[in-house]
Scaffold this active site. Sequence first.
Site, PDB file in Angstrom:
ATOM      1  N   GLN A  97       0.818  -1.211   0.000  1.00 14.78           N
ATOM      2  CA  GLN A  97       0.000   0.000   0.000  1.00 14.78           C
ATOM      3  C   GLN A  97       0.846   1.253   0.000  1.00 14.78           C
ATOM      4  O   GLN A  97       2.069   1.199   0.154  1.00 14.78           O
ATOM      5  CB  GLN A  97      -0.935  -0.015   1.212  1.00 14.78           C
ATOM      6  CG  GLN A  97      -0.233  -0.197   2.546  1.00 14.78           C
ATOM      7  CD  GLN A  97      -1.197  -0.463   3.691  1.00 14.78           C
ATOM      8  OE1 GLN A  97      -1.230   0.276   4.664  1.00 14.78           O
ATOM      9  NE2 GLN A  97      -1.960  -1.543   3.570  1.00 14.78           N
ATOM     10  N   HIS A  99       0.308   5.719   1.093  1.00 12.63           N
ATOM     11  CA  HIS A  99      -0.536   6.812   1.566  1.00 12.63           C
ATOM     12  C   HIS A  99      -0.205   8.065   0.760  1.00 12.63           C
ATOM     13  O   HIS A  99       0.977   8.354   0.517  1.00 12.63           O
ATOM     14  CB  HIS A  99      -0.296   7.088   3.052  1.00 12.63           C
ATOM     15  CG  HIS A  99      -0.433   5.882   3.915  1.00 12.63           C
ATOM     16  ND1 HIS A  99      -1.572   5.112   3.940  1.00 12.63           N
ATOM     17  CD2 HIS A  99       0.441   5.293   4.781  1.00 12.63           C
ATOM     18  CE1 HIS A  99      -1.397   4.112   4.791  1.00 12.63           C
ATOM     19  NE2 HIS A  99      -0.179   4.198   5.304  1.00 12.63           N
ATOM     20  N   GLU A 116       3.685   8.161   8.737  1.00 10.30           N
ATOM     21  CA  GLU A 116       3.620   7.260   9.882  1.00 10.30           C
ATOM     22  C   GLU A 116       4.990   6.653  10.163  1.00 10.30           C
ATOM     23  O   GLU A 116       5.947   6.850   9.409  1.00 10.30           O
ATOM     24  CB  GLU A 116       2.591   6.150   9.637  1.00 10.30           C
ATOM     25  CG  GLU A 116       2.926   5.235   8.471  1.00 10.30           C
ATOM     26  CD  GLU A 116       1.793   4.281   8.137  1.00 10.30           C
ATOM     27  OE1 GLU A 116       0.627   4.563   8.493  1.00 10.30           O
ATOM     28  OE2 GLU A 116       2.069   3.249   7.496  1.00 10.30           O
ATOM     29  N   HIS A 174       4.843   0.446   0.983  1.00 12.17           N
ATOM     30  CA  HIS A 174       5.235  -0.297   2.178  1.00 12.17           C
ATOM     31  C   HIS A 174       4.250  -1.419   2.474  1.00 12.17           C
ATOM     32  O   HIS A 174       3.128  -1.426   1.956  1.00 12.17           O
ATOM     33  CB  HIS A 174       5.311   0.640   3.391  1.00 12.17           C
ATOM     34  CG  HIS A 174       3.999   1.300   3.700  1.00 12.17           C
ATOM     35  ND1 HIS A 174       3.558   2.443   3.056  1.00 12.17           N
ATOM     36  CD2 HIS A 174       3.020   0.989   4.589  1.00 12.17           C
ATOM     37  CE1 HIS A 174       2.386   2.801   3.526  1.00 12.17           C
ATOM     38  NE2 HIS A 174       2.034   1.927   4.469  1.00 12.17           N
ATOM     39  N   ARG A 194      -4.637   0.711  -1.577  1.00 13.38           N
ATOM     40  CA  ARG A 194      -4.175  -0.669  -1.649  1.00 13.38           C
ATOM     41  C   ARG A 194      -3.664  -0.950  -3.064  1.00 13.38           C
ATOM     42  O   ARG A 194      -4.398  -0.820  -4.045  1.00 13.38           O
ATOM     43  CB  ARG A 194      -5.309  -1.615  -1.273  1.00 13.38           C
ATOM     44  CG  ARG A 194      -4.893  -3.074  -1.111  1.00 13.38           C
ATOM     45  CD  ARG A 194      -6.081  -3.965  -0.750  1.00 13.38           C
ATOM     46  NE  ARG A 194      -6.640  -3.631   0.537  1.00 13.38           N
ATOM     47  CZ  ARG A 194      -7.912  -3.305   0.728  1.00 13.38           C
ATOM     48  NH1 ARG A 194      -8.751  -3.251  -0.281  1.00 13.38           N
ATOM     49  NH2 ARG A 194      -8.344  -3.008   1.943  1.00 13.38           N
TER      50      ARG A 194
END
Length: 318
Positions: A97, A99, A116, A174, A194
């Site tokens: 996936q 972001h 993150e 990642h 995804r």
Amino acid sequence: MFKFKPIFKSTLWGGEKIAAFKHLDIAQHQVGESWEISGIPGKETVVCEGEHTGKSLNELVALLGPRLLGADNYRRFGNEFPLLVKFIDAHDDLSIQVHPDNATAQRHGKGRGKNEMWYVLDSDADAYLYNGLRHAITPEEYKSMVAGHTICEALTRYPVREGDVFFIPSGRIHSIGKGCLVTEIQETSDVTYRIYDFNRRDQQGHLRELHTHEASESIDYRVLPDYRTHYTPMKNMGVELVRCPYFTTSLYDLDEPMTIDYDDLDSFVILIGVKGGGTLTDDTGHLTTLRAGESILLPATTKAIQVEGEVSFLETYV
């Protein structure tokens, strides 16, 4: 000091490690995620002890405002709590996936992107994860590799062990591989695209949705020599792991009493128990415990805490 009731999420890839790590006996199985501190609407954690028992995190922010978040954070985020903390147990591989950054997320009608980090709490002997591109690919090659089920060949695969750290900025492909138990600290955003899911089917027998086009516009196609975050562990002091505009995270590994001074910090602080246990006493005399698997939110009005015991924890703030 606030403790919250975690939200347990069963997933296709979830395992049985989280309940044991948190010293809980629960009937729920395949728990892939424990949302420890969350202000995501509809997925808000609730205070579980003290005078504010029963209030959601967002109700707490609305009530306390800058006293909880800090003055600068309150001007920046308003009544939105800016961080989300999870424990993740990967009994099987998570999907590949990415972001988006803020601009890409907003272009797709989302509020904000996501940055993150992961801290590995425990791992099986053969545990691994993917983080970043191993070699350069174009957006067209990316789409072809997804269609041909070869996208993992373009990714950097890391064997992992307890204490490993990875920062995942928006745009970096990642995935957490099977055998990993990690803490995830992230911006408050539930936007994930995804890329590839190993042709798995859900409980209804359906292939899970992929976001190939959205992801292609979100990926940072730059290649770096190393995507691991390196640090030197030290006893009885804070060791900074990640500093970025979205959060700063340090690791404390204590076997003697320590006072941590927050007098000059204009932010809430989250403490995440990693190993062992101890007691915390704040500058007003309030006392609580912190052990592995627990998370505590300190309001911005906290000036200092005294920590006693043999305990390791992550400290994060904005």
